[in-house]
Design a protein around this motif. Structure first.
Motif, mmCIF file in Angstrom:
data_model
loop_
_atom_site.group_PDB
_atom_site.id
_atom_site.type_symbol
_atom_site.label_atom_id
_atom_site.label_comp_id
_atom_site.label_asym_id
_atom_site.label_seq_id
_atom_site.Cartn_x
_atom_site.Cartn_y
_atom_site.Cartn_z
ATOM 1 N N ALA A 167 14.595 30.216 8.965
ATOM 2 C CA ALA A 167 13.262 30.479 9.507
ATOM 3 C C ALA A 167 12.476 29.177 9.672
ATOM 4 C CB ALA A 167 12.508 31.449 8.599
ATOM 5 N N CYS A 168 12.608 28.275 8.698
ATOM 6 C CA CYS A 168 11.919 26.978 8.779
ATOM 7 C C CYS A 168 12.430 26.159 9.969
ATOM 8 C CB CYS A 168 12.118 26.189 7.485
ATOM 9 S SG CYS A 168 11.196 26.809 6.076
ATOM 10 N N LEU A 169 13.753 26.108 10.110
ATOM 11 C CA LEU A 169 14.332 25.309 11.195
ATOM 12 C C LEU A 169 13.956 25.871 12.549
ATOM 13 C CD1 LEU A 169 17.903 24.641 9.696
ATOM 14 C CD2 LEU A 169 15.881 23.159 9.657
ATOM 15 N N ASN A 170 13.917 27.207 12.657
ATOM 16 C CA ASN A 170 13.552 27.830 13.929
ATOM 17 C C ASN A 170 12.074 27.640 14.254
ATOM 18 O OD1 ASN A 170 16.156 28.760 14.354
ATOM 19 N ND2 ASN A 170 15.781 30.724 13.350
ATOM 20 N N SER A 171 11.256 27.454 13.219
ATOM 21 C CA SER A 171 9.812 27.283 13.431
ATOM 22 C C SER A 171 9.392 25.818 13.497
ATOM 23 C CB SER A 171 9.039 27.976 12.295
ATOM 24 O OG SER A 171 9.321 29.352 12.252
ATOM 25 N N GLY A 172 10.336 24.923 13.301
ATOM 26 C CA GLY A 172 10.012 23.503 13.343
ATOM 27 C C GLY A 172 9.409 22.969 12.061
ATOM 28 N N LEU A 173 9.542 23.728 10.947
ATOM 29 C CA LEU A 173 9.046 23.260 9.651
ATOM 30 C C LEU A 173 10.100 22.366 9.001
ATOM 31 C CD1 LEU A 173 7.512 26.575 8.263
ATOM 32 C CD2 LEU A 173 6.273 24.579 9.125
ATOM 33 N N ARG A 174 9.686 21.208 8.549
ATOM 34 C CA ARG A 174 10.633 20.246 7.979
ATOM 35 C C ARG A 174 10.946 20.592 6.518
ATOM 36 N NH1 ARG A 174 8.045 15.264 7.652
ATOM 37 N NH2 ARG A 174 6.066 16.384 7.850
ATOM 38 N N VAL A 175 12.248 20.590 6.205
ATOM 39 C CA VAL A 175 12.733 20.831 4.840
ATOM 40 C C VAL A 175 13.401 19.544 4.351
ATOM 41 C CG1 VAL A 175 14.324 22.209 3.439
ATOM 42 C CG2 VAL A 175 13.116 23.280 5.358
ATOM 43 N N PRO A 176 12.958 18.955 3.230
ATOM 44 C CA PRO A 176 12.033 19.503 2.236
ATOM 45 C C PRO A 176 10.586 19.003 2.355
ATOM 46 C CG PRO A 176 13.151 17.627 1.311
ATOM 47 C CD PRO A 176 13.672 17.773 2.723
ATOM 48 N N GLU A 177 10.287 18.173 3.368
ATOM 49 C CA GLU A 177 8.981 17.519 3.405
ATOM 50 C C GLU A 177 7.825 18.517 3.463
ATOM 51 O OE1 GLU A 177 12.106 14.792 4.844
ATOM 52 O OE2 GLU A 177 11.514 16.844 5.355
ATOM 53 N N GLU A 178 7.961 19.578 4.278
ATOM 54 C CA GLU A 178 6.897 20.583 4.377
ATOM 55 C C GLU A 178 7.188 21.806 3.503
ATOM 56 O OE1 GLU A 178 4.866 20.803 8.533
ATOM 57 O OE2 GLU A 178 7.005 20.435 8.889
ATOM 58 N N VAL A 179 8.438 22.222 3.454
ATOM 59 C CA VAL A 179 8.848 23.364 2.630
ATOM 60 C C VAL A 179 10.086 22.974 1.840
ATOM 61 C CG1 VAL A 179 9.529 25.789 2.579
ATOM 62 C CG2 VAL A 179 7.962 24.983 4.365
ATOM 63 N N ALA A 180 9.946 22.899 0.520
ATOM 64 C CA ALA A 180 11.089 22.647 -0.363
ATOM 65 C C ALA A 180 11.625 23.996 -0.826
ATOM 66 C CB ALA A 180 10.668 21.794 -1.554
ATOM 67 N N ILE A 181 12.935 24.207 -0.703
ATOM 68 C CA ILE A 181 13.531 25.522 -0.946
ATOM 69 C C ILE A 181 14.492 25.463 -2.119
ATOM 70 C CG2 ILE A 181 14.843 27.425 0.066
ATOM 71 C CD1 ILE A 181 14.052 26.295 2.834
ATOM 72 N N LEU A 182 14.359 26.449 -3.003
ATOM 73 C CA LEU A 182 15.196 26.552 -4.201
ATOM 74 C C LEU A 182 15.755 27.961 -4.280
ATOM 75 C CD1 LEU A 182 16.107 25.471 -7.024
ATOM 76 C CD2 LEU A 182 13.857 26.113 -7.867
#
Length: 387
Positions: free
Chosen positions: A196-211
């Motif tokens: 979902a982050c990649l499709n929305s252009g949200l950068r991981v982990p800079e904007e959203v860190a996922i665990l």
């Protein structure tokens, strides 16, 4: 020759459950038992519902629905449940400590400097509720809270409209404050968040860190960025499940309270390799600390010199961003490294583990371990593998 006993493995194969099976096999080998295993013939999963009137000797089952629970209660052979999807079951269970997994996840994200948090879980599933409760309890203890996104589980084969659900997830993520530290109930749900982050252009982990949860390499290690996860102690769960089933088949009662199996560690990968702090000096200090924390002679003064800041500034910056002193943070990171090495390198001497974790001696490591965990490094290594 001892008559073989037929044991049904009524749970899906693959992933972390393969390690659980290794724990079962270890117990059986250690006790020199003669167990024959019954599994699904062509598929990778068997349910206890497939074992009605089965004339075997024992069942290890993942009981995820009320229908399966009723079937387990009516079973004429001993059953040990390995799932924590339901809150109350009529059979003996050997489950993992889901609450502790949530606490561990929150602690990891807090240590990265995050101040905005979210949980992606499942509706009406007990282990999801427990993981969320542990996550929020730890956050609340330092005056943080989290937002939630709960989906319907797929136990009932009612997957719903995945496209709609993914759009809703992406919209929810986009509206949350950034940088965001997100804990997912499983590695599979963590992967869904990553997509979902990649499709929305949200950068991981800079904007959203996922665990995520489970540390399944097929899910965590074969995506980009790779996913950080809370590692379960599936081997120990399998060992103890087999031990309990063995006792029940002998007609023995299980003595005392069955404590849940604690998680092993955070296995960090790319999805949380960041520090959510605005001050570049503090970010540099944290990166430098993590690069050198395995060195026994490395000290807080080394960090101040590298970051060109005073000891007083560093103390205030750590307390403000991370809620602890530089020494407390360094000590905790070294302990986490020691715990990981104790499990990953079972034949390495304790004094070498100490040296590789930044402790000056095996004695110092043992004292610190005893203070924080109430056991020695050697005891931790033993209970992390078998009971």
């Amino acid at each position: 020759m001892t008559q073989p006993q037929d044991i049904a493995l009524a749970f899906p194969r693959g992933g972390h459950l393969e390690l659980l099976i290794e724990g079962v096999l270890s117990y059986v080998s250690e006790k020199q038992l003669s167990w024959c295993y019954i599994t699904a013939l062509e598929s990778h999963g068997m349910s206890i519902l497939d074992l009605v009137n089965w004339p075997g000797d024992g069942i290890l089952a993942a009981i995820n629905t009320e229908e399966e629970a009723a079937c387990a209660k009516a079973s004429k052979v001993p059953v040990v449940n390995i799932s924590s999807a339901l809150p109350h079951l009529p059979v003996t269970s050997c489950i993992i400590d889901n609450h502790a997994m949530g606490v561990l996840a929150a602690d990891h994200l807090i240590s990265k400097g995050f101040r905005s948090f979210a949980y992606c879980g499942l509706k009406d599933v007990e282990y999801s509720r427990q993981r969320q409760a542990g996550f929020e309890e730890k956050l609340n203890s330092v005056d943080f809270h989290s937002q939630e996104f709960l989906s319907h589980p797929t136990y009932f084969h009612q997957t719903g409209d995945w496209i709609t659900q993914n759009h809703e997830l992406a919209k929810w993520l986009d509206e949350l404050p950034k940088p965001l530290g997100l804990f997912a109930v499983s590695d599979y749900r963590a992967r869904q968040v990553l997509d979902a982050c990649l499709n929305s252009g949200l950068r991981v982990p800079e904007e959203v860190a996922i665990l995520g949860t489970g540390n399944e390499d097929l899910v965590c290690g074969h995506v980009r960025p790779t996913l950080t996860s809370v590692a379960r102690n599936n081997f120990l769960q399998g060992y103890r499940s087999a031990e309990i089933l063995d006792h029940l088949m002998q007609g023995l009662e299980v003595q005392g309270e069955l404590l849940p199996i604690p998680p092993l560690e955070i296995v960090e990968r790319d999805s949380t390799r960041t520090f959510a702090v605005s001050d570049s000096r503090l970010r540099d200090a944290l990166e430098y600390m993590h690069e050198h924390l395995h060195q026994p002679l490395f000290s807080i003064d080394d960090i101040t010199r590298q970051a060109s800041v005073s000891r007083r500034w560093l103390e205030y910056a750590f307390r403000d961003a991370l809620g602890e002193t530089p020494y407390q943070y360094l000590r905790r990171q070294r302990l986490a490294r020691a715990k990981r090495l104790l499990v990953e390198e079972p034949k390495t001497k304790i004094y070498k583990i100490a040296q590789s974790s930044g402790f000056s001696s095996a004695k110092q490591l043992a004292m610190t371990f005893q203070q924080d965990f109430g056991m020695s490094p050697r005891e931790y290594r033993r209970v992390s593998k078998s009971s």
